[in-house]
Design an enzyme around this catalytic site. Structure first.
Site, PDB file in Angstrom:
ATOM      1  N   MET A  14       0.869  -1.163   0.000  1.00  0.00           N
ATOM      2  CA  MET A  14       0.000   0.000   0.000  1.00  0.00           C
ATOM      3  C   MET A  14       0.911   1.220   0.000  1.00  0.00           C
ATOM      4  SD  MET A  14      -3.104   1.088  -0.165  1.00  0.00           S
ATOM      5  CE  MET A  14      -4.337  -0.010   0.577  1.00  0.00           C
ATOM      6  N   ASP A  15       0.753   2.083  -0.995  1.00  0.00           N
ATOM      7  CA  ASP A  15       1.535   3.315  -1.055  1.00  0.00           C
ATOM      8  C   ASP A  15       0.818   4.402  -0.257  1.00  0.00           C
ATOM      9  OD1 ASP A  15       3.256   1.967  -2.704  1.00  0.00           O
ATOM     10  OD2 ASP A  15       2.616   2.959  -4.555  1.00  0.00           O
ATOM     11  N   LYS A 212      14.630   2.220 -21.965  1.00  0.00           N
ATOM     12  CA  LYS A 212      15.364   3.487 -21.938  1.00  0.00           C
ATOM     13  C   LYS A 212      14.431   4.690 -21.896  1.00  0.00           C
ATOM     14  CE  LYS A 212      19.299   1.507 -24.431  1.00  0.00           C
ATOM     15  NZ  LYS A 212      20.169   1.615 -25.634  1.00  0.00           N
ATOM     16  N   ALA A 214      12.125   7.519 -22.652  1.00  0.00           N
ATOM     17  CA  ALA A 214      11.735   8.207 -23.882  1.00  0.00           C
ATOM     18  C   ALA A 214      12.538   7.750 -25.091  1.00  0.00           C
ATOM     19  CB  ALA A 214      11.898   9.715 -23.700  1.00  0.00           C
ATOM     20  N   ASP A 243       6.447  -1.106 -14.809  1.00  0.00           N
ATOM     21  CA  ASP A 243       5.606  -2.246 -14.451  1.00  0.00           C
ATOM     22  C   ASP A 243       4.559  -2.512 -15.527  1.00  0.00           C
ATOM     23  OD1 ASP A 243       6.984  -2.655 -12.067  1.00  0.00           O
ATOM     24  OD2 ASP A 243       5.669  -1.314 -10.947  1.00  0.00           O
TER      25      ASP A 243
END
Length: 301
Positions: A14-15, A212, A214, A243
């Site tokens: 949980m953030d 990488k 962008a 992710d």
């Protein structure tokens, strides 16, 4: 359409996100601007991505017998993820990341908590889940010994493995040799191969899909380096883009796509994910990615 069966083995957090204009000094109290609890953890993020993008997903992990644990399991179930193999442990809290956002910067404290209870023994107990999978997706927010056991069982049952080596740490040479795909960023790639001799480095690179940002993704095939470009979007929040990329890559490879096709699909999913706030809230659906690819003049893979 038959859904690929993907098993994700990894962390569930949980953030706890606080926004403030002033970072407090030691002993100081300041007023914050906002606070949010947001489902996170690399394992859970990647599982949500794979589920939204069309896979039949099982998540193997661990939470505490507490409010956050219950909330996170319920949230994952709402995403269509099989949570039967998420162990609830007594006496240990669910993993959390305490995140402070201030003036465009962040500071993060991660408490692994129940994620440390994803042990080799737990993985062994769920061998049949691994055996029935089309692909296994792993990261490094659980015990490395558990990751090693998961790869061993996957190889025993001839199930391909993607290892996202993050957060980066020194890994056994034998583990790197056994996985089918490695998805480091540029910094992680350098650290991974620092102790690999020249004779094995070529084989290792052939497994690598180097993200990488962008600048796209680099793959190595048949002694040739190929860069698959990223998609240009209006970036709002890059949290969780990696992710999303890994979950999307797993889905596309499981459907039999070529590595270039899978990376292009994953790039598109990751691009869409950064146009919204939040690691999981920004993850697109399969329909959104397909529509985006259909509309993009860049889609020539």
């Amino acid at each position: 359409m038959i859904q690929p069966k993907i098993t994700v083995i990894g962390s569930i957090n949980m953030d706890l996100v606080t926004r403030t204009s002033i970072i407090p000094k030691v002993g100081e109290t300041v007023l914050g601007e906002s606070f949010h609890t947001i489902p996170g953890g690399k394992g859970a993020n990647q599982a949500v991505a794979a589920a939204r993008l069309g896979a039949d997903v099982t998540l193997i992990g661990s939470v505490g017998n507490d409010g956050f644990g219950s909330m996170l399991k319920e949230h994952l179930q709402e995403q269509g993820i099989n949570t039967e193999y998420i162990k609830t442990v007594e006496g240990i809290s669910t993993g959390i990341a305490a995140i402070t956002l201030s003036q465009g910067d962040n500071s993060i404290i991660v408490v692994s908590g129940a994620n440390n209870e994803v042990t080799p023994a737990l993985i062994t107990d769920y061998e049949q889940v691994i055996a029935k999978s089309d692909l296994i997706l792993l990261q490094l927010e659980i015990q490395v010994k558990a990751v090693i056991e998961a790869v061993r069982l996957a190889k025993k049952h001839k199930v391909p493995v993607i290892l996202n080596p993050a957060p980066i740490q020194k890994l056994p040479r034998d583990l790197l040799l056994q996985v089918d795909y490695l998805t480091p960023n540029e910094h992680e790639q350098t650290m991974l191969f620092s102790s690999i001799d020249e004779d094995e480095l070529y084989d290792m690179k052939e497994k690598c899909i180097v993200t990488k940002g962008a600048n796209g993704v680099t793959i190595y095939q048949h002694q040739k380096e190929t860069t698959i470009p990223s998609y240009k979007v209006n970036a709002i929040d890059t949290t969780g883009a990696g992710d999303t990329f890994n979950g999307a890559l797993a889905v596309s490879l499981s459907k039999g796509k070529t590595l270039q096709e899978a990376c292009n699909f994953a790039n598109a999913a990751a691009a869409l994910s950064i146009t919204k706030l939040g690691a999981q809230t920004g993850i697109p659906t399969l329909e959104e990615v397909e529509s985006f690819l259909g509309d993009s003049p860049q889609n020539n893979i």
